[in-house]
Structure formats: C-alpha cells, structure tokens
Design a protein around this motif. Sequence first.
Motif, mmCIF file in Angstrom:
data_model
loop_
_atom_site.group_PDB
_atom_site.id
_atom_site.type_symbol
_atom_site.label_atom_id
_atom_site.label_comp_id
_atom_site.label_asym_id
_atom_site.label_seq_id
_atom_site.Cartn_x
_atom_site.Cartn_y
_atom_site.Cartn_z
ATOM 1 N N VAL A 1 0.844 -1.184 0.000
ATOM 2 C CA VAL A 1 0.000 0.000 0.000
ATOM 3 C C VAL A 1 0.882 1.238 0.000
ATOM 4 C CG1 VAL A 1 -0.184 0.052 2.534
ATOM 5 C CG2 VAL A 1 -1.920 1.211 1.145
ATOM 6 N N ALA A 2 0.530 2.186 -0.828
ATOM 7 C CA ALA A 2 1.121 3.523 -0.765
ATOM 8 C C ALA A 2 0.190 4.357 0.100
ATOM 9 C CB ALA A 2 1.239 4.115 -2.164
ATOM 10 N N HIS A 3 0.686 4.804 1.237
ATOM 11 C CA HIS A 3 -0.200 5.390 2.243
ATOM 12 C C HIS A 3 -0.753 6.748 1.833
ATOM 13 C CE1 HIS A 3 -0.781 6.986 6.595
ATOM 14 N NE2 HIS A 3 -1.881 6.404 6.167
ATOM 15 N N LYS A 4 0.107 7.614 1.336
ATOM 16 C CA LYS A 4 -0.305 8.966 1.000
ATOM 17 C C LYS A 4 -0.051 9.248 -0.481
ATOM 18 C CE LYS A 4 0.847 10.735 5.619
ATOM 19 N NZ LYS A 4 1.636 11.740 6.386
ATOM 20 N N GLU A 5 -0.635 10.329 -0.973
ATOM 21 C CA GLU A 5 -0.439 10.665 -2.379
ATOM 22 C C GLU A 5 1.029 10.905 -2.711
ATOM 23 O OE1 GLU A 5 -3.024 13.714 -3.812
ATOM 24 O OE2 GLU A 5 -4.767 12.364 -3.824
ATOM 25 N N ILE A 6 1.811 11.374 -1.742
ATOM 26 C CA ILE A 6 3.237 11.606 -2.002
ATOM 27 C C ILE A 6 4.021 10.295 -2.039
ATOM 28 C CG2 ILE A 6 3.306 13.951 -1.120
ATOM 29 C CD1 ILE A 6 4.349 12.872 1.530
ATOM 30 N N ASP A 7 3.358 9.165 -1.776
ATOM 31 C CA ASP A 7 4.040 7.867 -1.771
ATOM 32 C C ASP A 7 3.966 7.149 -3.116
ATOM 33 O OD1 ASP A 7 5.007 7.886 0.889
ATOM 34 O OD2 ASP A 7 2.992 7.437 1.629
ATOM 35 N N LEU A 8 3.485 7.818 -4.148
ATOM 36 C CA LEU A 8 3.543 7.262 -5.493
ATOM 37 C C LEU A 8 3.585 8.395 -6.498
ATOM 38 C CD1 LEU A 8 0.088 5.761 -6.580
ATOM 39 C CD2 LEU A 8 0.367 7.336 -4.673
ATOM 40 N N LYS A 9 4.120 8.073 -7.672
ATOM 41 C CA LYS A 9 4.358 9.111 -8.687
ATOM 42 C C LYS A 9 3.057 9.660 -9.257
ATOM 43 C CE LYS A 9 6.998 11.464 -11.616
ATOM 44 N NZ LYS A 9 7.931 10.755 -12.502
ATOM 45 N N ASN A 10 2.089 8.791 -9.502
ATOM 46 C CA ASN A 10 0.867 9.204 -10.203
ATOM 47 C C ASN A 10 -0.380 8.877 -9.395
ATOM 48 O OD1 ASN A 10 2.206 10.072 -12.724
ATOM 49 N ND2 ASN A 10 2.693 7.896 -12.958
ATOM 50 N N PRO A 11 -0.633 9.597 -8.313
ATOM 51 C CA PRO A 11 -1.792 9.269 -7.480
ATOM 52 C C PRO A 11 -3.135 9.483 -8.182
ATOM 53 C CG PRO A 11 -0.792 11.334 -6.762
ATOM 54 C CD PRO A 11 0.145 10.720 -7.749
ATOM 55 N N GLU A 12 -3.200 10.489 -9.044
ATOM 56 C CA GLU A 12 -4.497 10.833 -9.646
ATOM 57 C C GLU A 12 -5.093 9.670 -10.424
ATOM 58 O OE1 GLU A 12 -1.674 12.434 -10.218
ATOM 59 O OE2 GLU A 12 -1.857 14.352 -9.149
ATOM 60 N N SER A 13 -4.252 8.911 -11.122
ATOM 61 C CA SER A 13 -4.753 7.840 -11.988
ATOM 62 C C SER A 13 -4.782 6.482 -11.298
ATOM 63 C CB SER A 13 -3.886 7.749 -13.246
ATOM 64 O OG SER A 13 -2.526 7.503 -12.907
ATOM 65 N N LYS B 1 11.511 2.718 -13.807
ATOM 66 C CA LYS B 1 12.578 3.149 -12.903
ATOM 67 C C LYS B 1 13.373 4.305 -13.503
ATOM 68 C CE LYS B 1 15.609 1.300 -9.396
ATOM 69 N NZ LYS B 1 16.247 0.098 -8.807
ATOM 70 N N ILE B 2 13.568 4.263 -14.807
ATOM 71 C CA ILE B 2 14.264 5.372 -15.471
ATOM 72 C C ILE B 2 13.529 6.683 -15.213
ATOM 73 C CG2 ILE B 2 14.913 6.338 -17.716
ATOM 74 C CD1 ILE B 2 15.247 3.439 -18.709
ATOM 75 N N ASN B 3 12.199 6.628 -15.276
ATOM 76 C CA ASN B 3 11.375 7.820 -15.065
ATOM 77 C C ASN B 3 11.004 8.029 -13.600
ATOM 78 O OD1 ASN B 3 11.384 8.274 -17.831
ATOM 79 N ND2 ASN B 3 9.491 7.130 -18.160
ATOM 80 N N ASN B 4 11.489 7.140 -12.735
ATOM 81 C CA ASN B 4 11.145 7.163 -11.310
ATOM 82 C C ASN B 4 9.638 7.213 -11.102
ATOM 83 O OD1 ASN B 4 11.817 7.017 -8.570
ATOM 84 N ND2 ASN B 4 11.770 9.241 -8.322
ATOM 85 N N SER B 5 8.935 6.407 -11.885
ATOM 86 C CA SER B 5 7.489 6.302 -11.740
ATOM 87 C C SER B 5 7.200 5.146 -10.783
ATOM 88 C CB SER B 5 6.838 6.062 -13.112
ATOM 89 O OG SER B 5 5.437 6.020 -13.005
ATOM 90 N N GLY B 6 7.407 5.410 -9.496
ATOM 91 C CA GLY B 6 7.364 4.343 -8.508
ATOM 92 C C GLY B 6 6.318 4.521 -7.432
ATOM 93 N N TRP B 7 6.349 3.580 -6.491
ATOM 94 C CA TRP B 7 5.468 3.566 -5.332
ATOM 95 C C TRP B 7 6.317 3.286 -4.091
ATOM 96 C CZ3 TRP B 7 -0.170 1.863 -5.641
ATOM 97 C CH2 TRP B 7 -0.685 1.994 -6.944
#
Length: 276
Positions: free
Chosen positions: A171-183, A232-238
């Motif tokens: 689980v990503a707890h908060k919106e700042i804990d993943l790159k793309n929370p909106e989607s 990972k290159i784009n740091n699109s992580g959780w």
Amino acid sequence: MKKFVSWNIDSLNAALTSDSNRAQMSREVLKSIIAYDPDFISLQETKLPATGPTKKHLEIMEDLFPDYDHVWTSSREGARKSYAGTMILYKKEFNPIVTVPHICAPEPMDLEGRMLTLEFDDFFFTTVYTPNAGDGLNRLKERQDWDKCYANYLSSLDADKPVIATGDFNVAHKEIDLKNPESNHMSAGFTDEEREGFTNILNKGFTDTFRHVHGDVEGVYTWWAQRVKTSKINNSGWRIDYFLVSDRIKDKVSKSEMMDSGDRQDHTPIILEIDI
C-alpha cells in the motif's frame, strides 16, 4: 545501534540459482546488503516450496551469509505451492524465540507463509508480506480483513514490548508515496480502503520511520513496475515497503531509507538503524 534490511526479493530460488540477467542483478543487490553488514535481513516473497530451502540453497546461503542463521516459513498445504513465503537472517550472536504467527486472517492467507516474528528480551522484530488486493480488486474485502487482523496482532505484541515491523505492505499510504496518485485511486495498493487500513495500523501506536526521519519528502519510492520498462528510469514508482516501530521508540531511529538496487526494477531493499 542495530541495523536492519528488508527486501521483497521476488524468488529467493531465482536469486540464488538462476543465470538470467534479472537474477544476476538480484545477486548484486544481495552483495550490497551483505556489504552493509546488517544485524537482521528480512526477505519477502521467497517463493520456496513447503519444505523450505533445498540443500543447494543452503550451501549457497552458507557461502553468502556465513555469519548468519536463518528462519523461514513457506506456503503450505491448503495454499498455493511455492507462493509468498518469508525469511529472516540474523547474526549468529542472537538467540531469538521464533514464531510463525496465525492471525485468523481470511483463508488461506495464514497458510501462505506471510509472517515471521522474532522475540528478544527488549523488543519484537516481525516481517510481513501483505496480500495484494488482486486484479480488479477481487480480493479487496479479504485484504481489508487481513489489515484489521494484522493491526490487532501488532497491537498485541506492542502491549508486551516495543515492536519493529517491516516488509512489503502493498500500500502507498499517502499521495506523495507514489508518482501518479491521480490515476491510481482505484488501483490495488492505493484504494481508500487499503490506505485506511494502513492508517489504522499507525493509529494502534506505530510510526512510519521513513516519514518520521524525512518528513514529507517526495519522489522516494521502493517499487517500480517490471512490466513498464521505463518505470525506474522515469522514477514512476510507489513506496509500499516500510519499517514501522512502536511510537515509544521512534526517537531511537537514526536512519530509515532505501538502498540503491541499480537497474533492477521491482522492489528495492530498505534499511533501518535504531538504538535498541
């Protein structure tokens, strides 16, 4: 000061015995962990058979980790074969009491080797591989039940002595804990229900050590999707892997951060240093 590492290794067998490029990258990560010289190494998603490490595995592990003993639990009869599973390696100077918790979770989760707990004179160390809510959130209800059972389990330990809990909490707890929370609000690992479940764990008297040390820093993650080559290159992580500690020992934490796993996608190890 004690040093801890936690890593969802995504198949210990592959990391030890395969010749694939990914396995070679996994072994490089293991070398980094060994070089860090932690007192405890927690592994999730070991995917070993019900009988545990084979003779070949044990020989390789003895060579890699000569200063460590280990305990393990695997998925057993009544659950999928060679699925989930956890292991803790600890320096041979320690002599813990080991338990494989049964937390009355929905079947067959308690049979999947998802938890190990070590008890010491002054604290508990427990690792978890939290069930995923599944494709299409088809296991979200069971996941919610797991979260409640797990929170109650940690609370029961904490009533006795301080707890250090780690693992892949999925689980990503908060919106700042993943790159793309909106989607991702309807994605497994970022539903309101799962986030509330994690909040409930913290409200039982636990601290997310990374946030305690680093505040609301953004762009720091522990997992990048393998299926997306550029994740990972784009740091699109959780950030879905955590070290939690009982609130009363949070100020004993001196370090809580991620270990560099190079080009390897999926999970990266996390580390904790605490004066306990």
